[in-house]
Design a protein around this motif. Structure first.
Motif, mmCIF file in Angstrom:
data_model
loop_
_atom_site.group_PDB
_atom_site.id
_atom_site.type_symbol
_atom_site.label_atom_id
_atom_site.label_comp_id
_atom_site.label_asym_id
_atom_site.label_seq_id
_atom_site.Cartn_x
_atom_site.Cartn_y
_atom_site.Cartn_z
ATOM 1 N N ALA A 1 -71.230 -6.549 0.951
ATOM 2 C CA ALA A 1 -72.230 -7.501 0.008
ATOM 3 C C ALA A 1 -73.182 -8.397 0.969
ATOM 4 O O ALA A 1 -74.345 -8.756 0.603
ATOM 5 C CB ALA A 1 -71.581 -8.175 -0.809
ATOM 6 N N VAL A 2 -72.434 -8.955 1.918
ATOM 7 C CA VAL A 2 -73.264 -9.833 3.007
ATOM 8 C C VAL A 2 -74.382 -8.969 3.673
ATOM 9 O O VAL A 2 -75.609 -9.520 3.749
ATOM 10 C CB VAL A 2 -72.349 -10.436 3.989
ATOM 11 N N ASN A 3 -74.117 -7.811 4.112
ATOM 12 C CA ASN A 3 -74.779 -6.884 5.028
ATOM 13 C C ASN A 3 -76.006 -6.280 3.935
ATOM 14 O O ASN A 3 -76.957 -6.004 4.737
ATOM 15 C CB ASN A 3 -74.080 -5.622 5.578
ATOM 16 N N LEU A 4 -75.996 -6.394 2.678
ATOM 17 C CA LEU A 4 -76.948 -5.844 1.870
ATOM 18 C C LEU A 4 -78.409 -6.780 2.163
ATOM 19 O O LEU A 4 -79.401 -6.270 1.743
ATOM 20 C CB LEU A 4 -76.391 -6.195 0.503
ATOM 21 N N PHE A 5 -78.060 -8.032 2.682
ATOM 22 C CA PHE A 5 -79.277 -8.985 2.770
ATOM 23 C C PHE A 5 -79.614 -8.865 4.209
ATOM 24 O O PHE A 5 -80.909 -9.432 4.287
ATOM 25 C CB PHE A 5 -78.732 -10.562 2.513
ATOM 26 N N LEU A 6 -79.067 -8.022 5.054
ATOM 27 C CA LEU A 6 -79.525 -7.889 6.367
ATOM 28 C C LEU A 6 -79.899 -6.741 6.787
ATOM 29 O O LEU A 6 -80.526 -6.383 7.735
ATOM 30 C CB LEU A 6 -78.353 -8.440 7.269
#
Length: 201
Positions: A78-83
């Motif tokens: 979920a965090v990596n979806l922004f990156l």
């Protein structure tokens, strides 16, 4: 309650030599980290899941063993979806889940003593070179495998105690007591090991 990572059985995975399983895990790790193909990661995940479910665990028990790790992986995704692009996140997520499932399969079909014996045998050449103490490394691995279920059971007990007292169950309020109890056990175990002279001076 989870009392052991090993599952008794007579499947072909149980009969497979420990060295073969460990080498397969290493080979799979290298393959998946070298590959950026979504298809390869998905295939590895499906195969690993099939192997994991074939060791004799119920669906509930199987999910309980890897649930917390999967939750961490999903949070990371979920965090990596922004990156990262969606395809990269999917590759990363499937890769980690496949490796977790395969490692859980190896652990479920191998006893602690088998792990320790194999690690000692594999590290003996390095011990002759003076790089490691094979027995110490195998003992450390055995202790980790032995007490992971105890830590998980202690986590559940602390969580239930919070609920019984009407306190909110939050990770930050549970991790503190869990770490303290685990460190106390570690001190006790270390003292017992030294008292019995298991570690060479």
């Amino acid at each position: 309650m989870l009392t052991s990572l090993h599952i008794d059985g007579n499947s072909w995975l149980h009969r497979l030599p420990v060295r073969a399983k460990l080498l397969a895990l290493v080979a799979l790790s290298i393959l998946l980290f070298l590959s950026g193909s979504l298809f390869v990661q998905l295939a590895a995940f499906v195969i690993s899941a099939g192997l994991y479910l074939s060791v004799g665990l119920s669906w509930r028990e199987a999910l309980k063993r890897v649930g917390f790790v999967f939750f961490t992986i999903f949070f990371l995704a979920a965090v990596n979806l922004f990156l990262l692009p969606l395809n990269d996140v999917a590759v990363l997520t499937l890769r980690l889940m496949a490796l977790v499932l395969f490692a859980a399969t190896v652990t479920a079909t191998t006893t602690i003593s088998e792990f320790m014996d194999e690690v000692t045998a594999l590290l003996t050449p390095f011990e002759r070179l003076g790089w490691v103490r094979a027995a110490d490394v195998s003992l450390a691995l055995g202790l980790v495998l032995r007490f992971v279920p105890d830590i998980f059971a202690r986590y559940q007990a602390i969580r239930e105690a919070h609920r019984a007292r009407g306190l909110p169950v939050r990770p930050l309020t549970i991790i503190g007591p869990l770490i303290i109890l685990t460190l106390k056990d570690a001190d006790t175990i270390a003292a017992a090991i030294d008292a019995r002279g298991f570690r060479r001076q």
